[in-house]
Design a protein around this motif. Structure first.
Motif, short mmCIF file in Angstrom:
data_model
loop_
_atom_site.label_atom_id
_atom_site.label_comp_id
_atom_site.label_asym_id
_atom_site.label_seq_id
_atom_site.Cartn_x
_atom_site.Cartn_y
_atom_site.Cartn_z
N UNK A 76 -2.54 9.51 7.61
CA UNK A 76 -1.76 9.14 6.52
C UNK A 76 -0.44 9.10 7.09
N UNK A 77 0.65 9.91 7.72
CA UNK A 77 2.17 10.62 8.58
C UNK A 77 2.03 8.56 8.88
N UNK A 78 1.02 8.64 9.89
CA UNK A 78 1.14 7.29 10.81
C UNK A 78 2.02 5.89 10.02
N UNK A 79 0.56 5.66 8.82
CA UNK A 79 0.57 4.72 7.81
C UNK A 79 1.27 4.61 7.51
N UNK A 80 2.17 5.94 6.28
CA UNK A 80 3.65 5.98 5.74
C UNK A 80 4.53 5.27 6.74
N UNK A 81 5.21 5.78 8.17
CA UNK A 81 5.73 5.35 9.00
C UNK A 81 5.73 3.90 8.87
N UNK A 125 9.27 3.72 0.62
CA UNK A 125 7.81 3.67 -0.61
C UNK A 125 7.11 4.89 -1.48
N UNK A 126 6.75 4.38 -2.57
CA UNK A 126 5.98 4.80 -3.58
C UNK A 126 4.71 4.97 -3.10
N UNK A 127 4.02 5.57 -2.57
CA UNK A 127 2.49 5.88 -2.01
C UNK A 127 1.11 6.21 -2.32
N UNK A 128 -0.08 5.33 -3.09
CA UNK A 128 -0.88 6.27 -3.65
C UNK A 128 -1.66 6.28 -3.29
N UNK A 129 -2.72 7.17 -2.42
CA UNK A 129 -3.93 7.44 -1.38
C UNK A 129 -4.95 8.22 -2.32
#
Length: 477
Positions: free
Chosen positions: A12-17, A27-31
């Protein structure tokens, strides 16, 4: 999550980056995570407060994610303006009773007062008050000065309440359709509830909201991020920006925020106040020129003191001063409040159904030149005094208002030059006008022959707003 689902957490941290790098924005991310597997549902640019927008833009620029130009372009100017004024606490729960036009930014809480005299009395006593009325007029200026904010049932973005409140830096909600006022019982109805004078309300001039009761406010948020973004804006801008300021305090604040001069200093606001308005009315009521000049001699020190403070605050920068613009009856009380028969007769004589076509602006100066003589003399003496005191030479620009054709400005230019030659012959200055009438726009080429500068503005039924500015060929010659 890191302890219980370490692999999904790292992913998740890698994807957010990666998403932030790709979209180059917060970004406002929903997962969701199912059986240890990370699934992204959606991503979008995140909503943010003005303060958060500044911080995000500054941080992303420092990281090299976006350029300074992009950082500046991402800031909403309207949201930025909110940071200069008190705001309603974003965490506060509020119930909006009514809405009007967001006529002047900022928020204020205070007791309802229904007339300017009460606002002045209670405001001077240290009480926070909100001036509420159908609309405001120049006669209400003393109450507006003491009020924390203004709420009107009538009027738009260029109404008297809106324009004056913006000039004072006070919040204003105008044209609130859900507001009903009963002056006889000193009550009002809003949002289906009846309130009395003295009850507390909160107004939000940035959104137009009106809230019954007191709401927590947060102070202006001028921080390092704000200063950084403004500095970058200065680096990329192509225009110089001047402020509107009618007193030394506003001029100093404008200079603090980076204004490169004053584009419009409206002198009519300088004649209100306990010490000044009675003398101004004495001048208006005078039966001959000698009486007018005697009163003007007493007003001159007030004018000079105001101009000295403005010139000192704007040292080395240009200041455009508009000579007296409104018709004289606006400095007198309403007819039904006149003190005596003499004043009532004068009010009837001066009142006009359409002052835009009557005795106001430059026509006032042509009919009673001693008024403009006093103002130009005050400007010259103030500039000379500031120069002697500080060594800084003020860049003075004298604006004759509401000129319609060349001959009007030619006559007033002669008056200006005569007074300046008598008071401060060594002072460089400009003499011009604001093009704010259809006739003036069509005749601007002729007017430019006797003008050093033209400011182009917009005329409304009540007020005008400066829009842009040009230096005429005459000035460069």
């Amino acid at each position: 999550m890191r302890a219980r689902l370490p692999e999904a957490f790292d992913q998740l941290i890698d994807t957010m980056h990666r998403l932030e790098q790709h979209y180059r924005d917060m970004q406002d991310i929903e997962f969701t995570i199912e059986d240890g597997t990370l699934y992204l549902l959606q991503t979008r640019s995140a909503k943010r407060t003005a303060a958060a927008a500044l911080r995000a833009a500054a941080d992303m620029t420092t990281e090299g994610l976006i350029s300074r130009e992009e950082a500046v372009a991402r800031i909403d100017p309207a949201a930025l303006d909110q940071l200069l004024h008190p705001m309603i606490d974003p965490t506060a729960e509020v119930e909006v009773a009514a809405r009007g036009l967001n006529a002047s930014p900022g928020a204020a809480c205070g007791a309802i007062v229904l007339d300017a005299d009460t606002a002045e009395e209670r405001g001077k006593g240290g009480e926070a008050v909100i001036l509420v009325g159908w609309e405001t007029t120049p006669d209400d200026i003393h109450g507006m000065i003491q009020a924390r904010g203004v709420l009107t049932a009538h009027g738009g973005m260029t109404s008297h309440a809106a324009v004056v409140a913006r000039g004072m830096g006070k919040p204003c909600v105008a044209g609130c359709e859900g507001l009903e006022i009963d002056m006889e019982s000193r009550t009002l109805r809003i949002g289906g509830r009846e309130l009395r004078e003295g009850d507390t309300i909160t107004i939000d001039g940035g959104t137009g909201r009106v809230i019954i009761g007191e709401v927590s406010l947060v102070p202006p948020q001028i921080n390092e991020d704000f200063e950084t973004i403004l500095g970058w804006a200065d680096d990329v801008r192509r225009l110089k920006v001047r402020a509107n300021a009618d007193n030394p305090e506003d001029a100093a604040k404008a200079r603090e925020f980076g204004a490169q001069g004053i584009g419009l200093c409206r002198t009519e606001h300088m004649f209100f106040g306990e010490e000044r308005l009675p003398v101004m009315q004495e001048m208006i009521l005078a039966s001959d020129e000698a009486g007018r000049r005697a009163a003007l001699d007493r007003l001159l020190p007030f004018q000079q003191a105001d101009f000295e403070g403005i010139f000192e605050a704007m040292a080395g920068l240009p200041v455009t001063i508009r000579l007296l613009d409104p018709p004289l009856h606006e400095f007198l009380p309403p007819l039904d409040e006149a003190a005596d028969q003499r004043m009532r007769q004068r009010i009837k004589l001066l009142s006009e159904s359409n002052p835009m076509l009557g005795t106001r602006g430059c026509r006032l100066g042509i009919q009673w030149p001693e008024i403009y003589e006093m103002q130009v003399r005050a400007i010259a003496r103030a500039a000379k005094a500031v120069h002697e005191r500080t060594g800084s030479v003020p860049l003075v620009e004298i604006m004759h208002p509401l000129v319609g054709f060349k001959e009007e400005l030619r006559r007033l230019r002669e008056l200006t030059e005569a007074v300046m030659a008598d008071e401060a012959p060594e002072l460089d200055y400009l003499c011009g006008t604001m093009i704010e009438l259809p006739r003036a726009a069509l005749r601007a080429d002729e007017i430019a022959e006797v003008a050093d500068f033209l400011s182009f503005g917009r005329t409304t039924s009540r007020r005008r707003r400066s829009a842009c500015r040009a230096t005429t060929p005459r000035a460069s010659s």
